[in-house]
Write a protein that holds these residues in place. Sequence first.
Motif, PDB file in Angstrom:
ATOM      1  N   GLY A  44      52.846  45.903  46.039  1.00  0.00           N
ATOM      2  CA  GLY A  44      51.682  45.589  46.842  1.00  0.00           C
ATOM      3  C   GLY A  44      51.021  44.297  46.377  1.00  0.00           C
ATOM      4  N   PRO A  45      50.096  43.744  47.192  1.00  0.00           N
ATOM      5  CA  PRO A  45      49.517  42.420  46.890  1.00  0.00           C
ATOM      6  C   PRO A  45      48.805  42.330  45.550  1.00  0.00           C
ATOM      7  CG  PRO A  45      49.083  43.022  49.171  1.00  0.00           C
ATOM      8  CD  PRO A  45      49.676  44.239  48.513  1.00  0.00           C
ATOM      9  N   GLU A  46      48.018  43.347  45.165  1.00  0.00           N
ATOM     10  CA  GLU A  46      47.217  43.206  43.940  1.00  0.00           C
ATOM     11  C   GLU A  46      48.084  43.209  42.692  1.00  0.00           C
ATOM     12  OE1 GLU A  46      43.355  45.222  41.684  1.00  0.00           O
ATOM     13  OE2 GLU A  46      43.892  45.805  43.730  1.00  0.00           O
ATOM     14  N   ASN A  47      48.987  44.189  42.569  1.00  0.00           N
ATOM     15  CA  ASN A  47      49.860  44.234  41.390  1.00  0.00           C
ATOM     16  C   ASN A  47      50.821  43.050  41.371  1.00  0.00           C
ATOM     17  OD1 ASN A  47      48.825  46.516  40.149  1.00  0.00           O
ATOM     18  ND2 ASN A  47      50.165  47.908  41.267  1.00  0.00           N
ATOM     19  N   GLY A  49      50.051  40.215  42.484  1.00  0.00           N
ATOM     20  CA  GLY A  49      49.201  39.099  42.065  1.00  0.00           C
ATOM     21  C   GLY A  49      49.163  38.951  40.559  1.00  0.00           C
ATOM     22  N   SER A 240      42.973  33.403  41.687  1.00  0.00           N
ATOM     23  CA  SER A 240      42.623  34.710  41.119  1.00  0.00           C
ATOM     24  C   SER A 240      41.145  34.780  40.737  1.00  0.00           C
ATOM     25  CB  SER A 240      43.499  35.016  39.907  1.00  0.00           C
ATOM     26  OG  SER A 240      43.267  34.079  38.866  1.00  0.00           O
ATOM     27  N   GLU A 246      44.441  40.229  44.639  1.00  0.00           N
ATOM     28  CA  GLU A 246      45.095  40.475  45.926  1.00  0.00           C
ATOM     29  C   GLU A 246      45.358  39.160  46.653  1.00  0.00           C
ATOM     30  OE1 GLU A 246      44.483  42.966  50.105  1.00  0.00           O
ATOM     31  OE2 GLU A 246      43.149  43.317  48.400  1.00  0.00           O
ATOM     32  N   SER A 323      50.746  45.524  54.519  1.00  0.00           N
ATOM     33  CA  SER A 323      49.713  44.940  53.644  1.00  0.00           C
ATOM     34  C   SER A 323      49.957  43.461  53.371  1.00  0.00           C
ATOM     35  CB  SER A 323      49.634  45.704  52.322  1.00  0.00           C
ATOM     36  OG  SER A 323      50.877  45.654  51.633  1.00  0.00           O
ATOM     37  N   TRP A 324      51.197  42.993  53.623  1.00  0.00           N
ATOM     38  CA  TRP A 324      51.535  41.592  53.363  1.00  0.00           C
ATOM     39  C   TRP A 324      51.386  40.706  54.593  1.00  0.00           C
ATOM     40  CZ3 TRP A 324      51.990  39.786  48.638  1.00  0.00           C
ATOM     41  CH2 TRP A 324      52.341  40.667  47.618  1.00  0.00           C
TER      42      TRP A 324
END
Length: 475
Positions: A44-47, A49, A240, A246, A323-324
């Motif tokens: 997913g985007p946050e991890n 990131g 960031s 994210e 989510s992307w």
Amino acid sequence: MHTNQSLKTLKNKVLQGGIYLTIRQLAASALSLVSVLVIARVLGPENYGVVVSAAFILYFTFWTAKCGLDVYSIRQPNLPKDAAEQILAFYNTAGIGLCVLLWFATPLVGAWTGQNVLVEVLRWLVPVIWLEMVASASIAMMERELRFPQVGLVETLAQVSNYAISVPLVLLNWGYWGPIAGFVVQFTLLAVMASVCYPIAWRWRWQPQFIASALRSGLAYSGSNLIWNFKTLTVPLVVSRLGGLEAAGIVGIAIRLSDQLGMLRIVIARLSISTLAKLLGDTDALRRAISRGIIYQGLLVGPVFAIFSCCANWIVPLMFGKSWLPSTQVFTFVALATLLYTVFNMHISALYAAGHNRDVARFNAIYISLFWLAAWLLLPVLGAWGYGVAELFALPSFLALHFSITKLCGTPDYGDAICLIIATAIPLLAGPWLPFYISLSLLVASYSILFLVRPTLRSIPLELYAAWKAPKPAK
């Protein structure tokens, strides 16, 4: 002056080499893209990131810590017999010292970005910097001896080991620690294999006079690139901080897609400096080569970017997950900036070939300054979009390259390149906002008009075919 026959032979050699390099580059890129699809979709985007931010800091340190000594050992005509040992000794001592310094400095990254998770991740990656420096000493000497098959094998096996570790660990719910473990394994294996293929006696002391001279020469070769490398810090230090992890993940995947889809530009970039160097005595031939090269560069990446943009709203959710989806919009701006940089890369190669490193350094400094200023102002307002729009705000810096190349060989013919960029930009920017069948129709119409009004572009496929069929140069 170069004869028509010699120029034709040179062009055929370049095109033949480019075709073979393209095939090799496609195979390596396909493997990389598959791993990114799996990792990004699961994390997913946050991890993701977290991974992207750590990776960009890692690669920036790789490129700067070597201080151009690897380039020096490749390009320097005459090296002392113990040059490799002295460079490795410098990398050992300086590398370990740098690792200790960075280990204690990682809390500053966490404090600046507000992302404390980066502190622990970066500390695990710190030893990788030393391992890469050790590996580069042997790899540079292999490249000096033109042992490219060995270099390619070593680097490919190390890259595969990364995927073999990181993908299963991600699937086993290790989160962002999976790719981090992959990095550690990759560069450990790279250092071991490089040292086996080209053993260098280990030392811990070097001759200051030799290293000082090598550093001056190495930084002269790579100094302008060091400035450009600051762009890699934009995601971990700016995105960031202002947009969060994210946003860093979304921007990171947009950059990765642009790099993977535009990887064919690397082919001409690898060939262009040595090729253009052979034309420095003939300004007319150099100008014609640049004029033709910018078209090849644009055609290698422009249509690929446009096609992906038109299908991105369907492809990205399918491959990465819904989510992307915001990354498709950031991708359009990043891809357009990459296309323009790719076209002007011929100017950079010609300036490097002519030894005008300061002109390239000046362009890089202007570009990075404009880009960072725009990103800092736009990210709080536009979020991840701010990164992509900032790329466009930095485009006036290309005027510096134009003026520099004009002084070197006159003004190149930009007619076909400008038309190609416009034909690409229309479906590229419109793609994420339209149904894919409408955007694809727009793409077909745009390129049909392009090839109709610019007949010189229609001859390029015939040139490539003729070069492929031309007799291979004698060894």
